[in-house]
Design a protein around this motif. Sequence first.
Motif, PDB file in Angstrom:
ATOM      1  N   ALA A 103      39.917  47.368  82.246  1.00  9.03           N
ATOM      2  CA  ALA A 103      39.216  46.119  81.935  1.00  9.03           C
ATOM      3  C   ALA A 103      37.793  46.393  81.458  1.00  9.03           C
ATOM      4  CB  ALA A 103      39.206  45.216  83.165  1.00  9.03           C
ATOM      5  N   ASP A 104      37.134  47.366  82.062  1.00  7.97           N
ATOM      6  CA  ASP A 104      35.765  47.698  81.680  1.00  7.97           C
ATOM      7  C   ASP A 104      35.714  48.256  80.256  1.00  7.97           C
ATOM      8  OD1 ASP A 104      33.015  47.749  82.448  1.00  7.97           O
ATOM      9  OD2 ASP A 104      33.152  49.926  82.683  1.00  7.97           O
ATOM     10  N   LYS A 105      36.683  49.110  79.925  1.00  9.82           N
ATOM     11  CA  LYS A 105      36.762  49.638  78.560  1.00  9.82           C
ATOM     12  C   LYS A 105      37.035  48.504  77.570  1.00  9.82           C
ATOM     13  CE  LYS A 105      38.612  54.162  80.033  1.00  9.82           C
ATOM     14  NZ  LYS A 105      37.728  55.115  79.346  1.00  9.82           N
ATOM     15  N   LEU A 106      37.936  47.599  77.965  1.00 11.75           N
ATOM     16  CA  LEU A 106      38.283  46.475  77.096  1.00 11.75           C
ATOM     17  C   LEU A 106      37.103  45.522  76.936  1.00 11.75           C
ATOM     18  CD1 LEU A 106      40.367  44.920  75.462  1.00 11.75           C
ATOM     19  CD2 LEU A 106      41.246  43.951  77.605  1.00 11.75           C
ATOM     20  N   ARG A 107      36.352  45.308  78.002  1.00 12.51           N
ATOM     21  CA  ARG A 107      35.160  44.453  77.918  1.00 12.51           C
ATOM     22  C   ARG A 107      34.196  44.999  76.862  1.00 12.51           C
ATOM     23  NH1 ARG A 107      31.426  43.303  83.121  1.00 12.51           N
ATOM     24  NH2 ARG A 107      31.761  45.554  83.414  1.00 12.51           N
ATOM     25  N   GLU A 108      33.994  46.301  76.894  1.00  8.52           N
ATOM     26  CA  GLU A 108      33.079  46.915  75.925  1.00  8.52           C
ATOM     27  C   GLU A 108      33.560  46.696  74.494  1.00  8.52           C
ATOM     28  OE1 GLU A 108      31.189  51.320  74.858  1.00  8.52           O
ATOM     29  OE2 GLU A 108      32.297  51.009  76.729  1.00  8.52           O
ATOM     30  N   ARG A 109      34.862  46.890  74.268  1.00  4.73           N
ATOM     31  CA  ARG A 109      35.408  46.716  72.914  1.00  4.73           C
ATOM     32  C   ARG A 109      35.324  45.256  72.466  1.00  4.73           C
ATOM     33  NH1 ARG A 109      35.994  48.305  69.273  1.00  4.73           N
ATOM     34  NH2 ARG A 109      38.133  48.575  68.562  1.00  4.73           N
ATOM     35  N   LEU A 110      35.578  44.337  73.389  1.00  2.00           N
ATOM     36  CA  LEU A 110      35.520  42.915  73.035  1.00  2.00           C
ATOM     37  C   LEU A 110      34.100  42.477  72.726  1.00  2.00           C
ATOM     38  CD1 LEU A 110      38.026  41.533  75.695  1.00  2.00           C
ATOM     39  CD2 LEU A 110      38.329  41.446  73.209  1.00  2.00           C
ATOM     40  N   GLU A 111      33.148  42.948  73.510  1.00  2.00           N
ATOM     41  CA  GLU A 111      31.757  42.580  73.263  1.00  2.00           C
ATOM     42  C   GLU A 111      31.271  43.146  71.936  1.00  2.00           C
ATOM     43  OE1 GLU A 111      30.188  41.955  77.863  1.00  2.00           O
ATOM     44  OE2 GLU A 111      29.811  43.860  76.838  1.00  2.00           O
ATOM     45  N   GLU A 112      31.742  44.346  71.583  1.00  2.00           N
ATOM     46  CA  GLU A 112      31.421  44.916  70.271  1.00  2.00           C
ATOM     47  C   GLU A 112      31.942  44.026  69.146  1.00  2.00           C
ATOM     48  OE1 GLU A 112      33.190  48.741  70.276  1.00  2.00           O
ATOM     49  OE2 GLU A 112      31.649  49.690  71.506  1.00  2.00           O
ATOM     50  N   SER A 113      33.045  43.321  69.421  1.00  2.00           N
ATOM     51  CA  SER A 113      33.661  42.461  68.399  1.00  2.00           C
ATOM     52  C   SER A 113      33.013  41.081  68.341  1.00  2.00           C
ATOM     53  CB  SER A 113      35.159  42.305  68.681  1.00  2.00           C
ATOM     54  OG  SER A 113      35.366  41.441  69.784  1.00  2.00           O
ATOM     55  N   GLY A 114      32.056  40.823  69.227  1.00  2.00           N
ATOM     56  CA  GLY A 114      31.353  39.546  69.211  1.00  2.00           C
ATOM     57  C   GLY A 114      31.875  38.522  70.190  1.00  2.00           C
ATOM     58  N   ALA A 115      32.895  38.869  70.971  1.00  2.00           N
ATOM     59  CA  ALA A 115      33.457  37.920  71.928  1.00  2.00           C
ATOM     60  C   ALA A 115      32.588  37.841  73.176  1.00  2.00           C
ATOM     61  CB  ALA A 115      34.875  38.334  72.308  1.00  2.00           C
ATOM     62  N   GLU A 116      32.628  36.706  73.835  1.00  2.00           N
ATOM     63  CA  GLU A 116      32.031  36.574  75.163  1.00  2.00           C
ATOM     64  C   GLU A 116      33.104  36.942  76.175  1.00  2.00           C
ATOM     65  OE1 GLU A 116      30.247  33.210  78.259  1.00  2.00           O
ATOM     66  OE2 GLU A 116      30.619  32.680  76.156  1.00  2.00           O
ATOM     67  N   VAL A 117      32.760  37.802  77.125  1.00  2.00           N
ATOM     68  CA  VAL A 117      33.742  38.298  78.088  1.00  2.00           C
ATOM     69  C   VAL A 117      33.343  37.893  79.500  1.00  2.00           C
ATOM     70  CG1 VAL A 117      34.929  40.324  79.005  1.00  2.00           C
ATOM     71  CG2 VAL A 117      34.249  40.264  76.590  1.00  2.00           C
ATOM     72  N   ILE A 118      34.313  37.377  80.228  1.00  2.00           N
ATOM     73  CA  ILE A 118      34.119  37.047  81.641  1.00  2.00           C
ATOM     74  C   ILE A 118      35.081  37.904  82.452  1.00  2.00           C
ATOM     75  CG2 ILE A 118      34.320  35.262  83.416  1.00  2.00           C
ATOM     76  CD1 ILE A 118      33.789  33.190  81.197  1.00  2.00           C
ATOM     77  N   LEU A 119      34.567  38.661  83.399  1.00  2.00           N
ATOM     78  CA  LEU A 119      35.405  39.396  84.341  1.00  2.00           C
ATOM     79  C   LEU A 119      35.533  38.591  85.626  1.00  2.00           C
ATOM     80  CD1 LEU A 119      35.411  41.886  82.491  1.00  2.00           C
ATOM     81  CD2 LEU A 119      35.001  43.287  84.519  1.00  2.00           C
ATOM     82  N   THR A 120      36.734  38.457  86.118  1.00  2.00           N
ATOM     83  CA  THR A 120      36.932  37.678  87.340  1.00  2.00           C
ATOM     84  C   THR A 120      36.390  38.406  88.566  1.00  2.00           C
ATOM     85  OG1 THR A 120      39.154  38.600  87.687  1.00  2.00           O
ATOM     86  CG2 THR A 120      38.973  36.546  86.413  1.00  2.00           C
ATOM     87  N   ARG A 121      36.215  39.714  88.475  1.00  2.00           N
ATOM     88  CA  ARG A 121      35.610  40.472  89.571  1.00  2.00           C
ATOM     89  C   ARG A 121      34.923  41.701  89.000  1.00  2.00           C
ATOM     90  NH1 ARG A 121      37.950  45.317  91.097  1.00  2.00           N
ATOM     91  NH2 ARG A 121      40.081  45.746  90.409  1.00  2.00           N
TER      92      ARG A 121
END
Length: 240
Positions: A103-121
């Motif tokens: 999830a942490d790796k995916l968060r980084e990739r999504l934020e690079e793409s301009g998305a806002e990311v929310i982690l539930t924990r």
Amino acid sequence: MERVKQLFGRAVRGILNFLRYKKHIYLPPGFFLILAGIVIGAAVFIYSKFIEEDYAPVEMEFETTSYDLSGQTIVLDPGHGGKDPGATSASNINEAQIVYNIADKLRERLEESGAEVILTREEGEFVSLDGRKQDGDLFISLHSDAMEDPAITGFTTYYAYPNQKEFAESLNASLDEYSYFHNRGNREYGYQVIWQLDYPAALIELGYLSNRFDDHTITDPSYQDRMAEAIIEGIDNYLN
């Protein structure tokens, strides 16, 4: 007592005489038993040194792609956490840590793409199933289960409602391109974390820690990078 000594003495003499004069009876089978032991020992050694090491996945390089997911709010739910470690890996890395890493790796990739990311924990944090309900455009819950049967392998995607099916299918198709595991399909099931949402959501079982190959592979950081890339590609395919 004297009688017992006599019987014991006769038994010992009988055994010694047998060993001395009946070698033609016990030496041939004894030889084959020793030979069989050597063969079995050699097989176990070869398996442990060579075949078992074959579990290391073949490295397959892939190029990361740039995506534009601006304006999208994506909720990532790393399963378990804190006092709930989830399934235990043979590598002593529990499910909660594995899926958080991805999830942490995916968060980084999504934020690079301009998305806002929310982690539930966050890492090491426990959050109830009710507490994982977050508003967003897309929701992905990440898991890596364990089964009693160690032969069970593969990844599976799940959705709870018809309006979630297409999103789960897109993730499944992308994982099928990147994963080394058997595709167990896209299935409908009412897991609470996706059942309690009314927007596109999916739960992914990325592998089974009870299976030695799955366990060895999914704990490898380079394979976790592949899973993050597969998921972001599935998101992009669904949105575009």
